[in-house]
Design a protein around this motif. Structure first.
Motif, mmCIF file in Angstrom:
data_model
loop_
_atom_site.group_PDB
_atom_site.id
_atom_site.type_symbol
_atom_site.label_atom_id
_atom_site.label_comp_id
_atom_site.label_asym_id
_atom_site.label_seq_id
_atom_site.Cartn_x
_atom_site.Cartn_y
_atom_site.Cartn_z
ATOM 1 N N UNK A 5 -6.520 -4.216 -5.164
ATOM 2 C CA UNK A 5 -6.427 -4.560 -6.583
ATOM 3 C C UNK A 5 -5.199 -3.843 -7.096
ATOM 4 N N UNK A 6 -4.261 -4.620 -7.635
ATOM 5 C CA UNK A 6 -3.021 -3.983 -8.054
ATOM 6 C C UNK A 6 -2.401 -4.619 -9.274
ATOM 7 N N UNK A 94 -7.955 2.321 -13.276
ATOM 8 C CA UNK A 94 -7.041 3.056 -12.394
ATOM 9 C C UNK A 94 -6.660 2.178 -11.208
ATOM 10 N N UNK A 95 -5.474 2.313 -10.721
ATOM 11 C CA UNK A 95 -4.973 1.471 -9.655
ATOM 12 C C UNK A 95 -4.146 2.270 -8.669
ATOM 13 N N UNK A 96 -3.962 1.743 -7.492
ATOM 14 C CA UNK A 96 -4.600 0.585 -6.884
ATOM 15 C C UNK A 96 -5.983 0.935 -6.351
ATOM 16 N N UNK A 104 -15.222 0.573 3.013
ATOM 17 C CA UNK A 104 -14.550 1.807 2.597
ATOM 18 C C UNK A 104 -13.608 1.468 1.454
ATOM 19 N N UNK A 105 -13.765 2.170 0.340
ATOM 20 C CA UNK A 105 -12.990 1.868 -0.857
ATOM 21 C C UNK A 105 -12.430 3.157 -1.435
ATOM 22 N N UNK A 106 -11.176 3.111 -1.847
ATOM 23 C CA UNK A 106 -10.526 4.274 -2.445
ATOM 24 C C UNK A 106 -9.679 3.833 -3.629
ATOM 25 N N UNK A 107 -9.444 4.778 -4.529
ATOM 26 C CA UNK A 107 -8.386 4.616 -5.510
ATOM 27 C C UNK A 107 -7.176 5.214 -4.803
ATOM 28 N N UNK A 108 -6.269 4.355 -4.375
ATOM 29 C CA UNK A 108 -5.184 4.755 -3.487
ATOM 30 C C UNK A 108 -3.993 5.366 -4.178
ATOM 31 N N UNK A 114 -5.150 6.558 0.908
ATOM 32 C CA UNK A 114 -4.677 5.342 1.579
ATOM 33 C C UNK A 114 -4.934 5.420 3.074
ATOM 34 N N UNK A 115 -4.706 6.572 3.667
ATOM 35 C CA UNK A 115 -4.916 6.710 5.107
ATOM 36 C C UNK A 115 -6.391 6.547 5.473
ATOM 37 N N UNK A 116 -7.300 6.965 4.600
ATOM 38 C CA UNK A 116 -8.726 6.783 4.870
ATOM 39 C C UNK A 116 -9.076 5.318 5.004
ATOM 40 N N UNK A 117 -8.591 4.500 4.089
ATOM 41 C CA UNK A 117 -8.920 3.077 4.138
ATOM 42 C C UNK A 117 -8.158 2.378 5.266
ATOM 43 N N UNK A 118 -6.930 2.819 5.544
ATOM 44 C CA UNK A 118 -6.169 2.236 6.662
ATOM 45 C C UNK A 118 -6.869 2.561 7.980
#
Length: 126
Positions: A5-6, A94-96, A104-108, A114-118
């Motif tokens: 989401x961006x 808040x984004x992204x 697995x979802x993060x506010x990147x 970002x590395x957690x979701x990647x």
């Protein structure tokens, strides 16, 4: 497949896209200002994040000040009000927000998130 989401004008959103591309992972983009989430979609994302709506609200934005979000109680009794305000004013989210196919979802907003979701997506891809 990752969903991001961006807001294309956001540098952190562009960084998230670049990081996912660099990892060689497939993704879809949701321009949530043009295609706002429903209340149910936002609640689902909040559940995956383990956060409350006030945790992902951009309360410093002029629209947030106009709505009086900073003075809106942050409790279960006002959760639906927060959700409604965010759905009606998606620019306050808040984004992204980045979600891997395993949920697995993060506010990147930082490289670690970002590395957690990647990593979750890379593991899901095999």
């Amino acid at each position: 497949m990752i969903e991001i989401w961006l807001n294309p004008a956001c540098s952190r959103c562009r960084t998230a896209v670049s990081e996912v591309e660099a990892a060689g992972l497939g993704f879809t983009v949701r321009r949530y200002l043009e295609d706002p989430p429903t209340a149910a979609e936002l609640e689902e994302v909040l559940d995956r994040l383990g956060l409350e709506p006030w945790d992902v609200a951009r309360t410093q934005e002029p629209a947030a000040r106009e709505l009086g979000l900073r003075s809106l109680p942050r409790d279960a009794g006002h959760r639906a009000d927060w959700i409604r305000h965010l759905v009606e004013n998606p620019g306050l989210i808040q984004r992204p927000i980045v979600t891997a196919s395993d949920g697995t979802t993060v506010v990147g907003r930082d490289p670690e998130s970002l590395q957690r979701v990647i990593a979750a997506e890379a593991g899901a891809d095999g």
